[in-house]
Design a protein around this motif. Structure first.
Motif, PDB file in Angstrom:
ATOM      1  N   VAL A 174      11.338   8.686  -7.344  1.00 41.70           N
ATOM      2  CA  VAL A 174      10.456   8.134  -6.313  1.00 41.70           C
ATOM      3  C   VAL A 174      11.238   7.738  -5.063  1.00 41.70           C
ATOM      4  CG1 VAL A 174       8.613   7.410  -7.874  1.00 41.70           C
ATOM      5  CG2 VAL A 174      10.539   5.861  -7.442  1.00 41.70           C
ATOM      6  N   THR A 175      12.428   8.300  -4.898  1.00 40.61           N
ATOM      7  CA  THR A 175      13.142   8.119  -3.634  1.00 40.61           C
ATOM      8  C   THR A 175      12.560   9.118  -2.621  1.00 40.61           C
ATOM      9  OG1 THR A 175      14.878   9.785  -3.944  1.00 40.61           O
ATOM     10  CG2 THR A 175      15.226   7.613  -4.960  1.00 40.61           C
ATOM     11  N   PRO A 176      12.808   8.929  -1.326  1.00 41.70           N
ATOM     12  CA  PRO A 176      12.245   9.842  -0.312  1.00 41.70           C
ATOM     13  C   PRO A 176      13.002  11.154  -0.149  1.00 41.70           C
ATOM     14  CG  PRO A 176      13.424   8.054   0.767  1.00 41.70           C
ATOM     15  CD  PRO A 176      13.413   7.724  -0.705  1.00 41.70           C
ATOM     16  N   ASP A 177      13.544  11.685  -1.241  1.00 40.24           N
ATOM     17  CA  ASP A 177      14.165  13.011  -1.178  1.00 40.24           C
ATOM     18  C   ASP A 177      13.066  14.059  -1.002  1.00 40.24           C
ATOM     19  OD1 ASP A 177      16.585  14.797  -1.656  1.00 40.24           O
ATOM     20  OD2 ASP A 177      15.191  15.523  -3.193  1.00 40.24           O
ATOM     21  N   MET A 178      13.271  14.994  -0.102  1.00 39.42           N
ATOM     22  CA  MET A 178      12.228  15.961   0.248  1.00 39.42           C
ATOM     23  C   MET A 178      12.005  17.008  -0.846  1.00 39.42           C
ATOM     24  SD  MET A 178      10.932  15.097   3.157  1.00 39.42           S
ATOM     25  CE  MET A 178      10.085  16.593   3.708  1.00 39.42           C
ATOM     26  N   GLN A 179      13.019  17.314  -1.637  1.00 40.72           N
ATOM     27  CA  GLN A 179      12.881  18.360  -2.645  1.00 40.72           C
ATOM     28  C   GLN A 179      12.511  17.808  -4.027  1.00 40.72           C
ATOM     29  OE1 GLN A 179      15.762  18.485  -0.462  1.00 40.72           O
ATOM     30  NE2 GLN A 179      14.373  19.751   0.794  1.00 40.72           N
ATOM     31  N   THR A 180      13.142  16.745  -4.449  1.00 39.75           N
ATOM     32  CA  THR A 180      12.956  16.264  -5.821  1.00 39.75           C
ATOM     33  C   THR A 180      12.273  14.915  -5.909  1.00 39.75           C
ATOM     34  OG1 THR A 180      15.139  15.206  -5.864  1.00 39.75           O
ATOM     35  CG2 THR A 180      15.024  17.523  -6.544  1.00 39.75           C
ATOM     36  N   GLY A 181      12.046  14.269  -4.782  1.00 41.09           N
ATOM     37  CA  GLY A 181      11.421  12.960  -4.769  1.00 41.09           C
ATOM     38  C   GLY A 181      10.053  12.991  -4.121  1.00 41.09           C
ATOM     39  N   ILE A 182       9.714  11.918  -3.405  1.00 42.85           N
ATOM     40  CA  ILE A 182       8.406  11.814  -2.761  1.00 42.85           C
ATOM     41  C   ILE A 182       8.549  11.781  -1.244  1.00 42.85           C
ATOM     42  CG2 ILE A 182       7.351  10.684  -4.755  1.00 42.85           C
ATOM     43  CD1 ILE A 182       7.600   8.009  -3.235  1.00 42.85           C
ATOM     44  N   GLY A 183       9.623  12.370  -0.738  1.00 44.24           N
ATOM     45  CA  GLY A 183       9.856  12.368   0.699  1.00 44.24           C
ATOM     46  C   GLY A 183       8.791  13.095   1.489  1.00 44.24           C
ATOM     47  N   ASP A 184       8.115  14.078   0.863  1.00 41.97           N
ATOM     48  CA  ASP A 184       7.065  14.817   1.575  1.00 41.97           C
ATOM     49  C   ASP A 184       5.668  14.295   1.252  1.00 41.97           C
ATOM     50  OD1 ASP A 184       6.927  15.680  -1.023  1.00 41.97           O
ATOM     51  OD2 ASP A 184       6.853  17.832  -0.535  1.00 41.97           O
ATOM     52  N   TRP A 185       5.603  13.102   0.676  1.00 41.89           N
ATOM     53  CA  TRP A 185       4.308  12.495   0.366  1.00 41.89           C
ATOM     54  C   TRP A 185       3.828  11.645   1.539  1.00 41.89           C
ATOM     55  CZ3 TRP A 185       2.787  10.726  -5.124  1.00 41.89           C
ATOM     56  CH2 TRP A 185       3.190  11.670  -6.078  1.00 41.89           C
ATOM     57  N   SER A 186       2.575  11.795   1.877  1.00 40.51           N
ATOM     58  CA  SER A 186       1.940  10.909   2.854  1.00 40.51           C
ATOM     59  C   SER A 186       1.465   9.649   2.145  1.00 40.51           C
ATOM     60  CB  SER A 186       0.748  11.611   3.500  1.00 40.51           C
ATOM     61  OG  SER A 186      -0.254  11.873   2.516  1.00 40.51           O
ATOM     62  N   LEU A 187       1.057   8.663   2.922  1.00 40.81           N
ATOM     63  CA  LEU A 187       0.501   7.452   2.323  1.00 40.81           C
ATOM     64  C   LEU A 187      -0.737   7.795   1.496  1.00 40.81           C
ATOM     65  CD1 LEU A 187       0.207   4.420   1.868  1.00 40.81           C
ATOM     66  CD2 LEU A 187      -0.884   4.243   4.133  1.00 40.81           C
ATOM     67  N   ASP A 188      -1.563   8.739   1.965  1.00 37.26           N
ATOM     68  CA  ASP A 188      -2.750   9.128   1.199  1.00 37.26           C
ATOM     69  C   ASP A 188      -2.366   9.700  -0.159  1.00 37.26           C
ATOM     70  OD1 ASP A 188      -4.485   8.325   3.174  1.00 37.26           O
ATOM     71  OD2 ASP A 188      -4.677  10.303   4.093  1.00 37.26           O
ATOM     72  N   ALA A 189      -1.307  10.505  -0.200  1.00 44.02           N
ATOM     73  CA  ALA A 189      -0.866  11.072  -1.477  1.00 44.02           C
ATOM     74  C   ALA A 189      -0.349   9.975  -2.399  1.00 44.02           C
ATOM     75  CB  ALA A 189       0.205  12.126  -1.232  1.00 44.02           C
ATOM     76  N   PHE A 190       0.403   9.045  -1.841  1.00 39.80           N
ATOM     77  CA  PHE A 190       0.944   7.939  -2.633  1.00 39.80           C
ATOM     78  C   PHE A 190      -0.195   7.077  -3.168  1.00 39.80           C
ATOM     79  CE2 PHE A 190       2.916   3.701  -3.068  1.00 39.80           C
ATOM     80  CZ  PHE A 190       4.045   4.017  -3.810  1.00 39.80           C
ATOM     81  N   ARG A 191      -1.184   6.800  -2.317  1.00 38.02           N
ATOM     82  CA  ARG A 191      -2.312   5.971  -2.745  1.00 38.02           C
ATOM     83  C   ARG A 191      -3.085   6.669  -3.861  1.00 38.02           C
ATOM     84  NH1 ARG A 191      -4.935   5.959   1.651  1.00 38.02           N
ATOM     85  NH2 ARG A 191      -3.953   4.118   2.580  1.00 38.02           N
ATOM     86  N   ARG A 192      -3.272   7.983  -3.773  1.00 37.14           N
ATOM     87  CA  ARG A 192      -4.001   8.695  -4.825  1.00 37.14           C
ATOM     88  C   ARG A 192      -3.253   8.628  -6.152  1.00 37.14           C
ATOM     89  NH1 ARG A 192      -5.626  15.081  -4.635  1.00 37.14           N
ATOM     90  NH2 ARG A 192      -3.352  15.314  -4.813  1.00 37.14           N
ATOM     91  N   ALA A 193      -1.931   8.735  -6.104  1.00 35.58           N
ATOM     92  CA  ALA A 193      -1.153   8.618  -7.341  1.00 35.58           C
ATOM     93  C   ALA A 193      -1.322   7.237  -7.959  1.00 35.58           C
ATOM     94  CB  ALA A 193       0.316   8.906  -7.063  1.00 35.58           C
ATOM     95  N   MET A 194      -1.306   6.204  -7.136  1.00 34.16           N
ATOM     96  CA  MET A 194      -1.418   4.835  -7.639  1.00 34.16           C
ATOM     97  C   MET A 194      -2.822   4.547  -8.166  1.00 34.16           C
ATOM     98  SD  MET A 194       1.593   3.359  -7.214  1.00 34.16           S
ATOM     99  CE  MET A 194       1.355   1.586  -7.118  1.00 34.16           C
ATOM    100  N   ARG A 195      -3.822   5.061  -7.503  1.00 35.34           N
ATOM    101  CA  ARG A 195      -5.200   4.750  -7.882  1.00 35.34           C
ATOM    102  C   ARG A 195      -5.754   5.688  -8.956  1.00 35.34           C
ATOM    103  NH1 ARG A 195      -6.552   0.566  -5.407  1.00 35.34           N
ATOM    104  NH2 ARG A 195      -6.792   0.302  -3.158  1.00 35.34           N
ATOM    105  N   ASP A 196      -5.441   6.996  -8.823  1.00 27.48           N
ATOM    106  CA  ASP A 196      -6.088   7.995  -9.671  1.00 27.48           C
ATOM    107  C   ASP A 196      -5.146   8.687 -10.644  1.00 27.48           C
ATOM    108  OD1 ASP A 196      -8.289   7.387  -8.120  1.00 27.48           O
ATOM    109  OD2 ASP A 196      -8.083   9.128  -6.818  1.00 27.48           O
ATOM    110  N   GLY A 197      -3.827   8.476 -10.512  1.00 19.01           N
ATOM    111  CA  GLY A 197      -2.903   9.150 -11.397  1.00 19.01           C
ATOM    112  C   GLY A 197      -2.796  10.631 -11.105  1.00 19.01           C
TER     113      GLY A 197
END
Length: 470
Positions: free
Chosen positions: A84-107
């Protein structure tokens, strides 16, 4: 058991119709937000990360913080935490806030695949949008680490992610939790939660209001980001929390997570102040030290605002249930002489005062050799520094010997700070039979329950093989 799981999994797949088995992709961002983002928001996000203990699950042993790869043992196999570090290839660096929120709310991951509920999104879904945004800002401010987690090792067919759609239909209630009125506050609760002076100075109405605010915050944190029920609630066959037994205790990573509804039933009932101290320091002078999976939780909560931990304790103390009438179990007794010695003098100054039956003689010898220097009533650790007797410990008084055996096998690691609590491990010192003898003697010596029925070398061997920590 395996056949039952396969059957239920097939039913879930049919129920879900696989229509929700893969969600739409959320477009990637070209670069993670600047690490020089709002410093105040990042600080708020650090608070959320501490309350959620994010670093523990998302950091492998000897790995980089938040880079994932920690194995999480479940009844269905091993799941490895993600980067869950902001690495662009192996982490969540290319995630927007909307993507992060969906993971937290909806899995649901950014690319649309469903996340396993070992990631406790059924709790995180109750978080506010503000707290989720703050946590996102904090995560995006971490140093990016290029690290790919190992593939999960789950039994068939649970390694087929679309089945999670059926699980979500049954057990996921999406969105922030609804407000619930705080329970009526007893005067003792006001004094415990708010302090005698504050409760008296504010008057009854003011104290009621302050308690209600604190209780509501505690409930929000416990049920949401802190996800206490994920460990302290028993699970059903499909790994979901039993809704009819909230906080009634669970088992994870080879340890029992005790019931949070029975703190008032301890040999010395827990108080609000003791629970706050335990959560923030990993130690309560009347109860003992944190170990196993709970130890890193307390280390994270030490970094959280004191008011938040205080609110968590307020809410948990409001959940206490009265003790039922105790019953006598003959199999838990040792002998009339030993039972009398235990009940009248649970911690004699001279261990020779206790004449154990032959079945406990080996355990007594082992205790004298390996444990008495710290845990006898005359030991310096027992006479200085407000160290509690083993008679007060949750592990010794528990119905299951699991945690006591775990403590003896693994000890408590030294963390190199003045506030650390240390116990040497005995896994390589004693055999399974010796650990069983030592545990049974310790319980007979320091509690009114007698040895654990059925605890023998075979039980210790099974516990020894379980994965406690990666």
């Amino acid at each position: 058991m395996k056949g039952k799981v396969v059957f239920v999994a097939v039913v879930l797949a049919a129920a879900a119709g696989l229509s929700q088995a893969w969600e739409p992709v959320i477009d990637p961002v070209s670069a993670p937000p600047s690490q020089s983002a709002d410093a105040i928001q990042i600080k708020r996000g650090a608070r959320v990360a501490a309350l959620g203990d994010c670093i523990v699950c998302h950091t492998a042993a000897h790995g980089k913080p938040y880079a994932g790869g920690r194995p999480l043992e479940t009844p269905f196999g091993t799941i490895y935490s993600t980067n869950v570090t902001p690495d662009m290839q192996t982490g969540i660096g290319d995630w927007s806030l909307d993507a992060f929120r969906r993971a937290m709310r909806d899995g649901v991951s950014r690319d649309g695949h469903l996340l396993y509920p070992a990631f406790p999104y059924p709790h995180f879904t109750r978080m506010t949008n503000g707290d989720i945004a703050d946590l996102y800002a904090f995560m995006m401010s971490r140093a990016p680490v290029h690290a790919t987690a190992p593939p999960n090792r789950l039994v068939f067919p649970l390694n087929f992610r679309p089945l999670i759609a059926g699980w979500n239909m049954l057990y996921l209630t999406r969105g922030p939790g609804r407000a619930v009125a705080a329970p009526a506050m007893a005067p003792s609760a006001a004094s415990a939660a708010l302090g005698d002076a504050a409760a008296a100075a504010g008057g009854a109405a003011s104290a009621d209001s302050a308690y209600a605010v604190q209780w509501q915050l505690g409930r929000y944190l416990v049920d949401g980001v802190a996800h206490c029920g994920a460990c302290h609630t028993p699970l059903n066959t499909l790994g979901a929390e039993k809704r009819d037994a909230p906080f009634a205790g669970g088992t994870l990573e080879g340890w029992d997570a005790p019931a949070l509804t029975k703190l008032s039933q301890a040999p010395t009932p827990w108080t609000h102040a003791q629970l706050v101290a335990y959560l923030r320091t990993g130690f309560a002078s009347e109860h003992g030290a944190a170990a196993g999976p709970m130890l890193p939780v307390t280390q994270s909560l030490a970094k959280a605002p004191p008011d938040d931990v205080d609110a968590i304790a307020t809410y948990l103390m409001s959940l206490q249930t009265p003790a039922s009438t105790p019953t006598v179990n003959a199999s838990m007794a040792t002998s009339a002489a030993t039972s009398t010695a235990i009940s009248t003098n649970p911690q004699p100054a001279d261990l020779d005062q206790l004449a154990p039956p032959a079945a406990l003689a080996t355990g007594a010898t082992l205790f004298n050799a390996a444990c008495a220097s710290c845990h006898s009533i005359v030991a310096p650790m027992s006479t200085h520094g407000d160290r509690p007797s083993l008679a007060q410990g949750t592990a010794v008084n528990a119905d299951s010997p699991r945690n006591a055996v775990r403590m003896m096998l693994g000890g408590i690691d030294w963390h190199g700070s003045a506030a650390a609590h240390f116990m040497p491990p005995f896994a390589q010192t004693f055999t399974d039979a010796q650990i069983a003898d030592l545990a049974n003697y310790t319980r007979a010596r320091f509690s009114a329950h007698g040895p654990w029925p059925g605890l023998d070398a075979a039980v210790v061997a099974r516990i020894r093989k379980e994965t406690a920590e990666p």
